[in-house]
Design a protein around this motif. Structure first.
Motif, short mmCIF file in Angstrom:
data_model
loop_
_atom_site.label_atom_id
_atom_site.label_comp_id
_atom_site.label_asym_id
_atom_site.label_seq_id
_atom_site.Cartn_x
_atom_site.Cartn_y
_atom_site.Cartn_z
N GLU A 199 0.71 -1.33 0.00
CA GLU A 199 0.08 0.22 -0.12
C GLU A 199 1.04 1.33 0.07
O GLU A 199 0.57 2.15 -0.69
CB GLU A 199 -0.96 -0.04 1.06
CG GLU A 199 -2.19 -1.00 0.89
CD GLU A 199 -3.08 -0.73 -0.15
OE1 GLU A 199 -3.41 0.53 -0.25
OE2 GLU A 199 -3.36 -1.63 -1.01
N ARG A 200 1.88 1.22 0.65
CA ARG A 200 3.11 2.50 0.77
C ARG A 200 3.57 2.68 -0.52
O ARG A 200 3.48 3.69 -1.09
CB ARG A 200 3.94 2.12 1.73
CG ARG A 200 5.12 3.49 1.91
CD ARG A 200 6.24 2.78 2.63
NE ARG A 200 6.93 2.06 1.98
CZ ARG A 200 7.68 0.82 2.35
NH1 ARG A 200 8.07 1.22 3.72
NH2 ARG A 200 8.31 0.19 1.77
N GLY A 204 3.55 5.91 -5.41
CA GLY A 204 3.33 5.80 -6.98
C GLY A 204 2.35 6.93 -7.28
O GLY A 204 2.62 7.68 -8.23
N GLU A 205 1.37 6.87 -6.71
CA GLU A 205 0.03 7.76 -6.93
C GLU A 205 0.58 9.15 -6.55
O GLU A 205 0.05 10.21 -7.40
CB GLU A 205 -1.27 7.50 -6.21
CG GLU A 205 -1.88 6.08 -6.88
CD GLU A 205 -3.06 5.64 -5.80
OE1 GLU A 205 -3.37 6.58 -4.90
OE2 GLU A 205 -3.61 4.49 -6.05
N ILE A 206 1.09 9.38 -5.45
CA ILE A 206 1.60 10.80 -5.31
C ILE A 206 2.74 11.48 -6.17
O ILE A 206 2.61 12.44 -6.74
CB ILE A 206 2.27 10.89 -3.64
CG1 ILE A 206 1.12 10.45 -2.70
CG2 ILE A 206 3.09 12.27 -3.51
CD1 ILE A 206 1.62 10.39 -1.37
N THR A 207 3.47 10.44 -6.84
CA THR A 207 4.45 10.90 -7.55
C THR A 207 3.95 11.26 -8.82
O THR A 207 4.10 12.21 -9.50
CB THR A 207 5.40 9.72 -7.75
OG1 THR A 207 6.28 9.51 -6.62
CG2 THR A 207 6.55 10.03 -8.83
N PHE A 228 2.11 14.60 -8.64
CA PHE A 228 2.97 15.81 -8.64
C PHE A 228 3.53 16.03 -10.00
O PHE A 228 3.91 17.14 -10.31
CB PHE A 228 4.34 15.34 -7.71
CG PHE A 228 4.03 15.96 -6.19
CD1 PHE A 228 3.67 17.45 -5.81
CD2 PHE A 228 4.28 14.75 -5.17
CE1 PHE A 228 3.63 17.65 -4.63
CE2 PHE A 228 4.00 15.29 -3.93
CZ PHE A 228 3.75 16.64 -3.60
N GLU A 229 3.83 15.12 -10.68
CA GLU A 229 4.04 15.01 -12.17
C GLU A 229 3.02 15.83 -12.71
O GLU A 229 3.38 16.59 -13.81
CB GLU A 229 4.53 13.76 -12.91
CG GLU A 229 5.71 12.93 -12.27
CD GLU A 229 5.87 11.59 -12.62
OE1 GLU A 229 5.16 11.16 -13.25
OE2 GLU A 229 7.04 11.26 -12.31
N GLU A 230 1.65 15.52 -12.71
CA GLU A 230 0.76 16.13 -13.49
C GLU A 230 0.61 17.60 -13.02
O GLU A 230 0.46 18.61 -13.89
CB GLU A 230 -0.57 15.42 -12.88
CG GLU A 230 -0.60 14.16 -13.90
CD GLU A 230 -1.97 13.25 -13.13
OE1 GLU A 230 -2.75 13.80 -12.63
OE2 GLU A 230 -2.10 12.10 -13.79
#
Length: 97
Positions: free
Chosen positions: A14-15, A20-23, A26-28
């Motif tokens: 989960e971490r 990965g979702e946070i990364t 941030f890229e978006e």
């Protein structure tokens, strides 16, 4: 090195998924910020293009306002017949002998 998925605990999976979702988020966000900055630069550049035109119209406006002031001081506009403001002649003729 990462362990195979079955060796990782639920918390680790989960971490990694959330990281990965946070990364990705941030890229978006960075991409959107760059697009916004480019658009703002375009708008600011375009407004600078209109400054000479605005100055020209401002000078024209001041010139016309000055012309109106000169005309109103030199000549009082005559009223329209039938409105009570019409003046046929404002000069008094000199007395003849």
């Amino acid at each position: 090195m990462h362990k195979p998925d079955e060796d990782q605990s639920f918390f680790d999976r989960e971490r990694d998924k959330l990281a990965g979702e946070i990364t990705t988020g941030f890229e978006e966000l960075l991409s959107s910020s760059n697009i916004l900055n480019r658009k703002l630069e375009e708008v600011l550049g375009m407004t600078r293009d209109y400054d000479p035109i605005a100055n020209l119209w401002g000078c024209f406006h001041e010139l016309m306002k000055g012309q109106k002031d000169v005309v109103s001081l030199e000549e009082q506009p005559l009223g329209l017949p039938g409105t009570g403001g019409h003046v046929v002649s404002s000069k008094q003729g000199g007395g003849g002998k």
